[in-house]
Design an enzyme around this catalytic site. Structure first.
Site, short mmCIF file in Angstrom:
data_model
loop_
_atom_site.label_atom_id
_atom_site.label_comp_id
_atom_site.label_asym_id
_atom_site.label_seq_id
_atom_site.Cartn_x
_atom_site.Cartn_y
_atom_site.Cartn_z
N VAL A 104 30.38 31.98 32.93
CA VAL A 104 31.32 31.07 33.56
C VAL A 104 32.69 31.71 33.42
O VAL A 104 33.14 31.96 32.31
CB VAL A 104 31.32 29.70 32.85
CG1 VAL A 104 32.40 28.78 33.43
CG2 VAL A 104 29.95 29.04 32.98
N GLY A 105 33.29 32.01 34.54
CA GLY A 105 34.58 32.71 34.46
C GLY A 105 35.68 31.92 35.11
O GLY A 105 35.53 30.73 35.40
N GLU A 107 37.07 32.53 38.08
CA GLU A 107 36.94 32.34 39.52
C GLU A 107 35.52 32.34 40.02
O GLU A 107 35.29 32.34 41.22
CB GLU A 107 37.76 33.41 40.23
CG GLU A 107 39.22 33.33 39.81
CD GLU A 107 40.16 33.91 40.82
OE1 GLU A 107 39.85 35.00 41.31
OE2 GLU A 107 41.18 33.28 41.12
N LYS A 124 25.98 33.61 42.61
CA LYS A 124 27.39 33.51 42.22
C LYS A 124 28.10 32.41 43.01
O LYS A 124 28.14 32.46 44.24
CB LYS A 124 28.06 34.88 42.47
CG LYS A 124 29.56 34.89 42.20
CD LYS A 124 30.12 36.31 42.29
CE LYS A 124 31.64 36.31 42.18
NZ LYS A 124 32.19 37.68 42.21
N GLY A 188 20.96 40.63 43.98
CA GLY A 188 20.00 41.16 43.01
C GLY A 188 20.50 41.00 41.59
O GLY A 188 21.69 41.11 41.33
N GLY A 192 22.39 45.10 32.00
CA GLY A 192 23.50 45.85 31.42
C GLY A 192 24.68 44.94 31.20
O GLY A 192 24.57 43.72 31.32
N ASP A 228 39.89 45.54 43.21
CA ASP A 228 39.97 44.81 41.93
C ASP A 228 39.15 45.54 40.87
O ASP A 228 38.51 44.92 40.02
CB ASP A 228 39.49 43.37 42.10
CG ASP A 228 39.80 42.49 40.89
OD1 ASP A 228 40.75 42.82 40.14
OD2 ASP A 228 39.09 41.50 40.67
N ASN A 233 34.72 44.85 36.03
CA ASN A 233 33.90 44.79 37.25
C ASN A 233 33.03 46.03 37.44
O ASN A 233 32.50 46.26 38.51
CB ASN A 233 34.80 44.55 38.47
CG ASN A 233 35.34 43.13 38.46
OD1 ASN A 233 34.70 42.23 37.93
ND2 ASN A 233 36.51 42.94 39.03
N ASP A 246 31.71 42.33 42.06
CA ASP A 246 32.89 41.50 42.29
C ASP A 246 33.76 42.02 43.45
O ASP A 246 34.85 42.53 43.24
CB ASP A 246 33.70 41.44 40.98
CG ASP A 246 34.58 40.21 40.90
OD1 ASP A 246 34.52 39.38 41.83
OD2 ASP A 246 35.30 40.07 39.90
N1 LIG Z 1 24.20 40.36 40.05
C1 LIG Z 1 24.44 39.95 38.80
N2 LIG Z 1 23.44 39.90 37.89
C2 LIG Z 1 23.68 39.50 36.62
N3 LIG Z 1 24.89 39.12 36.16
C3 LIG Z 1 25.91 39.12 37.02
C4 LIG Z 1 25.76 39.53 38.38
N4 LIG Z 1 26.95 39.44 39.00
C5 LIG Z 1 27.81 38.99 38.07
N5 LIG Z 1 27.20 38.80 36.87
C6 LIG Z 1 27.84 38.32 35.61
O1 LIG Z 1 28.88 37.41 35.92
C7 LIG Z 1 30.16 37.93 35.52
C8 LIG Z 1 31.23 37.57 36.55
O2 LIG Z 1 30.91 38.14 37.81
P1 LIG Z 1 32.01 38.68 38.78
O3 LIG Z 1 32.82 39.72 38.10
O4 LIG Z 1 31.34 39.05 40.04
O5 LIG Z 1 32.88 37.38 39.05
P2 LIG Z 1 34.42 37.06 38.72
O6 LIG Z 1 34.97 36.42 39.92
O7 LIG Z 1 35.11 38.22 38.16
O8 LIG Z 1 34.28 36.01 37.64
P3 LIG Z 1 35.17 35.95 36.34
O9 LIG Z 1 36.33 35.14 36.75
O10 LIG Z 1 34.22 35.35 35.40
O11 LIG Z 1 35.54 37.36 35.96
C9 LIG Z 1 29.92 39.42 35.39
O12 LIG Z 1 30.78 40.02 34.48
C10 LIG Z 1 28.48 39.48 34.90
O13 LIG Z 1 28.42 39.25 33.52
MG LIG Z 2 34.86 40.03 37.70
#
Ligand SMILES: Nc1ncnc2c1ncn2[C@@H]1O[C@H](COP(=O)(O)OP(=O)(O)OP(=O)(O)O)[C@@H](O)[C@H]1O
Ligand SMILES: [Mg+2]
Length: 299
Positions: A104-105, A107, A124, A188, A192, A228, A233, A246
């Site tokens: 949970v982030g 955005e 997502k 997908g 990691g 970004d 990311n 991202d």
């Molecule tokens: N395809 C995926 N499979 C597994 N985990 C994922 C995947 N995509 C994203 N995540 C997990 O979710 C997190 C946030 O994803 P992402 O960086 O795409 O979104 P964000 O908009 O940056 O969200 P945040 O605000 O949390 O940083 C990643 O760091 C990862 O841990």
């Molecule tokens: Mg991110």
């Protein structure tokens, strides 16, 4: 509980008629801050007592917000919007069930889900404005801003899906884009962790080269700049290879700010590798390599 957790939990309780009303509220939100009950009735062609019942249920489940006292106006919460997107993805045979939250982030919320064939996928949910939304709700109640954020999140998901598709088709190492609906992208599942989480990454030069090779492919073949890039990311997989995630803010290479955005991406990566692994590479050299002015890196 995040709104996606609310949505996933209550999803099974939502029936066809409830979805019909949710859809009508969604459509009405393009014109109304709060969609009036008589509009909902007009479009649903259901008797008022059924509508009252359904609106009460949706509100209790946390999917909608209604104006105080008269309960005349209705608007979707993120959880309601989540349910509409989940329903569309279920109907499109993209997902059959949800697992746990992967993160949970600020955005986005990312969930683990199962496809009809039993494959694990990542889902997502874009959440633009979540933080400012909470603050305005506290001080000023629901405002027009709220529906704008839902719309912006939808736009972000569309942009991310398109960019990931282009990148994926051109051999950039990204999660496989599977489907998109409203503010949600299905992709997908990756293994990691973010590069930022590792103390030791084996051969950092090799990892850096692989990152730059991917940025070059994105630039020269997909004509994309991520815009970004950071250690948050970039995912380092158990096999030692990287994945770039991202993508909602990616721009085409002919974008007015393309040069600045690319330079910023490069600086983020090089600064990180310099600070953490003591690797020195001039930004100019990386930039020439990515944009195709040179064919290889000297280090
Ligand atoms: N395809 C995926 N499979 C597994 N985990 C994922 C995947 N995509 C994203 N995540 C997990 O979710 C997190 C946030 O994803 P992402 O960086 O795409 O979104 P964000 O908009 O940056 O969200 P945040 O605000 O949390 O940083 C990643 O760091 C990862 O841990
Ligand atoms: Mg991110």
């Amino acid at each position: 509980m995040s709104s996606a957790e609310v949505a996933v939990q209550v999803f099974k309780e939502i029936e066809t008629e409830d979805f019909r009303i949710l859809n009508i509220i969604e459509a009405g939100m393009s014109k109304h801050e709060f969609v009036p009950k008589d509009q909902i009735q007009k479009h649903s062609k259901l008797p008022m007592d059924r509508i009252d019942f359904t609106l009460g249920k949706l509100n209790k489940l946390g999917l909608t917000y209604r104006t105080k006292e008269t309960y005349n106006g209705h608007t979707l919460n993120y959880a309601g919007y989540d349910c509409l997107a989940i329903n569309a993805l279920v109907k499109a045979d993209v997902i059959v069930s949800f697992g746990q939250s992967l993160g949970v982030g600020k955005e986005a919320d990312v969930f683990d889900a199962l496809s009809p064939s039993g494959r694990r996928i990542a889902v997502k949910f874009h959440r633009l404005g979540r933080i400012s939304f909470r603050q305005t709700r506290r001080t000023r109640g629901y405002t027009r801003e709220h529906s704008t954020w839902l719309f912006q999140s939808h736009v972000a998901a569309e942009k991310e899906f398109q960019a990931m598709k282009l990148a994926y088709e051109n051999g950039v190492s990204v999660p496989e884009p599977i489907s998109q609906n409203r503010h949600v992208v299905a992709m997908g599942m990756i293994e990691g962790a973010q590069l930022s989480k590792y103390k030791d990454i084996g051969k950092p030069e090799k990892v850096l080269k692989e990152i730059l090779r991917n940025l070059r492919k994105a630039y020269l073949k997909a004509h994309l700049i991520h815009a970004d890039i950071s250690e948050y990311n970039i995912i380092l997989q158990p096999d030692g290879h990287v994945l770039i995630i991202d993508w909602p803010q990616a721009v085409k290479t002919d974008h007015a700010n393309a040069t600045e955005l690319l330079e910023r991406d490069i600086k983020n990566v090089l600064t990180y590798f310099n600070r953490k692994f003591n690797i020195e590479l001039a930004a100019k050299e990386a930039c020439d390599y990515i944009t195709g002015k040179t064919r290889s890196l000297a280090f």
